[in-house]
Design an enzyme around this catalytic site. Structure first.
Site, PDB file in Angstrom:
ATOM      1  N   LYS A   1       4.801   9.223   9.004  1.00  9.18           N
ATOM      2  CA  LYS A   1       4.775   8.506  10.344  1.00  9.18           C
ATOM      3  C   LYS A   1       5.790   9.270  11.234  1.00  9.18           C
ATOM      4  O   LYS A   1       5.540  10.354  11.969  1.00  9.18           O
ATOM      5  CB  LYS A   1       4.682   7.120  10.204  1.00  9.18           C
ATOM      6  CG  LYS A   1       3.847   6.442   9.200  1.00  9.18           C
ATOM      7  CD  LYS A   1       2.448   6.430   9.564  1.00  9.18           C
ATOM      8  CE  LYS A   1       1.842   5.608   8.619  1.00  9.18           C
ATOM      9  NZ  LYS A   1       0.282   5.592   8.716  1.00  9.18           N
TER      10      LYS A   1
ATOM     11  N   TYR B   1       0.771  -1.332   0.127  1.00 14.68           N
ATOM     12  CA  TYR B   1      -0.071  -0.129  -0.085  1.00 14.68           C
ATOM     13  C   TYR B   1       0.725   1.211  -0.001  1.00 14.68           C
ATOM     14  O   TYR B   1       1.672   1.408   0.792  1.00 14.68           O
ATOM     15  CB  TYR B   1      -0.988   0.028   1.208  1.00 14.68           C
ATOM     16  CG  TYR B   1      -1.808   1.279   1.190  1.00 14.68           C
ATOM     17  CD1 TYR B   1      -2.956   1.491   0.652  1.00 14.68           C
ATOM     18  CD2 TYR B   1      -1.533   2.332   2.356  1.00 14.68           C
ATOM     19  CE1 TYR B   1      -3.550   2.518   0.446  1.00 14.68           C
ATOM     20  CE2 TYR B   1      -2.672   3.460   2.448  1.00 14.68           C
ATOM     21  CZ  TYR B   1      -3.392   3.322   1.461  1.00 14.68           C
ATOM     22  OH  TYR B   1      -4.160   4.589   1.618  1.00 14.68           O
TER      23      TYR B   1
ATOM     24  N   ASP C   1       9.598   2.881  -0.267  1.00  8.80           N
ATOM     25  CA  ASP C   1       8.363   3.424   0.775  1.00  8.80           C
ATOM     26  C   ASP C   1       8.761   3.038   2.095  1.00  8.80           C
ATOM     27  O   ASP C   1       8.648   1.915   2.362  1.00  8.80           O
ATOM     28  CB  ASP C   1       7.086   2.881  -0.041  1.00  8.80           C
ATOM     29  CG  ASP C   1       6.050   3.617   0.797  1.00  8.80           C
ATOM     30  OD1 ASP C   1       6.293   4.126   1.857  1.00  8.80           O
ATOM     31  OD2 ASP C   1       4.931   3.400   0.524  1.00  8.80           O
TER      32      ASP C   1
END
Length: 435
Positions: free
Chosen positions: A269, A142, A237
């Protein structure tokens, strides 16, 4: 009726599904989502005043624990000077310097506000830099809700993708090739067919959105080799793993030691310390294709927001070697306790790891989880009763089996013992579950 139920009922009249991010709706585990009103250290408190040991950690950012005093102090100081300037600030360079000092593969950075923006910009940049249109991604990985990356695999390994969400057009999806994860042969085949059209391969440094999946030995290095040979870029990523699995993210545990470096990284994050901040970075010659130096446009009013920058600087500054040592050790303790209790109840499972991130996959002991097909084939039905048993015992797990478990430096002996005490009943609930 609980306060959380009342709040959820009201939220459903105001927001689609009553949430602003789908997993919060408890759709895969059932029951009423807990509405949280306070977070401190290793604990969350819901609207009914009940405390939970938190194993979600805001999906990663709370590496130090919630409401860490040094982060709060930095944020309070920043707020006193204003919430947003719409202009450059010194803190942007301060955070960028911390990142480039940790991740040697990052020569230049661009701040954005969300992980989706980071991957969206990285994909656009890769296309602009190479002059090509196709992107390879892997099933189960994702990368945010960018249209072209919400794609599903086509009928063959080297065929173009199909839309993976309503609202994504077939033409947009066709700009993406979706391949099985951990399968370098499939990547080689795709380049053999479409090599001169492929701008980039994007992959999670270690997938954590189909549960955690460990990259096979040499897989990420192989992606670096293949993309380099064909003039394409590799986008790693690290929105989830960056600065959480180690000072330099998962690449620091693998690529930095193996001698390969991606062309672009994306971060989120932890880099924002709990506030909305993300970034992309990488090779200077690629990054300089971004405006205002280059022809690839990207902009954002809140990019480099001074309050978020302050939280990020404070978090990375406080994330010392002792913090990572503590989180790593607690993760290993919990993994051992979890597998011990499940084994005692005869529950077939495997623990999937990537540094201090891990997840449990039921019914997968024979071969573990290597890709999305393996993840989908697990005994998902065992997770909901396991989850609710832990929740009833005051432990807040990810409300989906397809998510990673997170710990923080604030998870002390008291918090860990509470988790350990909850595991036997949860293991029994998983063992008793039926499809």
């Amino acid at each position: 009726m609980t306060s959380s139920q009342e709040l959820f009922d009201r939220a459903k009249t105001l927001m689609p599904g009553g949430v602003n991010s789908p997993v919060r709706a408890f759709g895969s585990v059932g029951g009423t989502p807990r509405f949280m009103v306070n977070a401190k250290g290793a604990y969350l408190t819901d609207a009914d005043g009940r405390d939970y040991v938190d194993l979600v950690c805001s999906w990663g950012p709370a590496l130090l624990g919630h409401a860490h005093p040094e982060v709060l102090a930095a944020v309070h100081t920043a707020v006193d000077h204003g919430l947003s300037f719409g202009a450059s600030t010194p803190a942007e360079s301060e955070l960028a310097a911390l990142v480039t000092g940790r991740v040697s593969g990052v020569e230049r950075m661009r701040m954005v506000s969300t992980g989706t923006e980071a991957t969206m910009t990285a994909v656009r940049l890769a296309r602009g830099f190479t002059g090509r249109e196709l992107i390879i991604k892997f099933a189960g990985c994702y990368h945010g809700h960018l249209d072209s990356l919400l794609a599903e695999a086509g009928s063959g390994l080297a065929t173009l993708a199909m839309p993976g969400s309503a609202g994504v057009t077939a033409a947009t999806a066709a700009e993406t090739l979706v391949l099985p994860y951990n399968d370098l042969a499939a990547v080689e085949a795709a380049f053999a067919t479409h090599g001169d059209r492929i701008a980039a391969v994007i992959t999670e440094a270690a997938p954590a959105n189909m549960g955690v999946v460990t990259p096979g030995a040499g897989f990420n290095a192989g992606l670096s080799r293949i993309t380099s040979a064909h003039g394409a870029l590799l986008i790693l990523d690290e929105v989830l793993t960056g600065f959480r699995t180690g000072p330099a993210g998962y690449w620091g545990l693998t690529g930095a030691l193996e001698g390969w470096t991606p062309d672009l990284f994306t971060f989120g994050k932890v880099i924002g310390g709990g506030l909305p901040t993300a970034a992309l970075g990488g090779r200077g010659e690629v990054m300089d294709y971004l405006a205002p130096l280059g022809p690839v446009y990207q902009a954002g009013t809140l990019s480099g927001n001074p309050v978020a920058m302050a939280a990020g600087v404070a978090t990375l500054t406080a994330a010392t070697a002792s913090v990572y040592k503590s989180v790593d050790a607690r993760s290993l303790e919990l993994q051992a306790a979890l597998t011990g209790e499940l084994a005692a109840q005869g529950v077939d499972h495997s623990i999937q790891r990537a540094g201090n991130l891990f997840s449990v996959a039921f019914g997968t002991s024979a071969s573990g989880v290597r890709n999305y097909a393996d993840a989908q084939a697990q005994e998902v039905f065992r997770y909901a009763p396991f989850f609710h048993s832990m929740l009833d015992s005051g432990v807040y797990l990810p409300p989906s089996v397809f998510e990673a478990w997170f710990l923080s430096a604030a998870h002390d002996d008291s918090a860990m013992n509470r988790i350990f005490a909850a595991l036997p009943a949860a293991a029994k609930a998983a063992a008793a579950a039926t499809a």
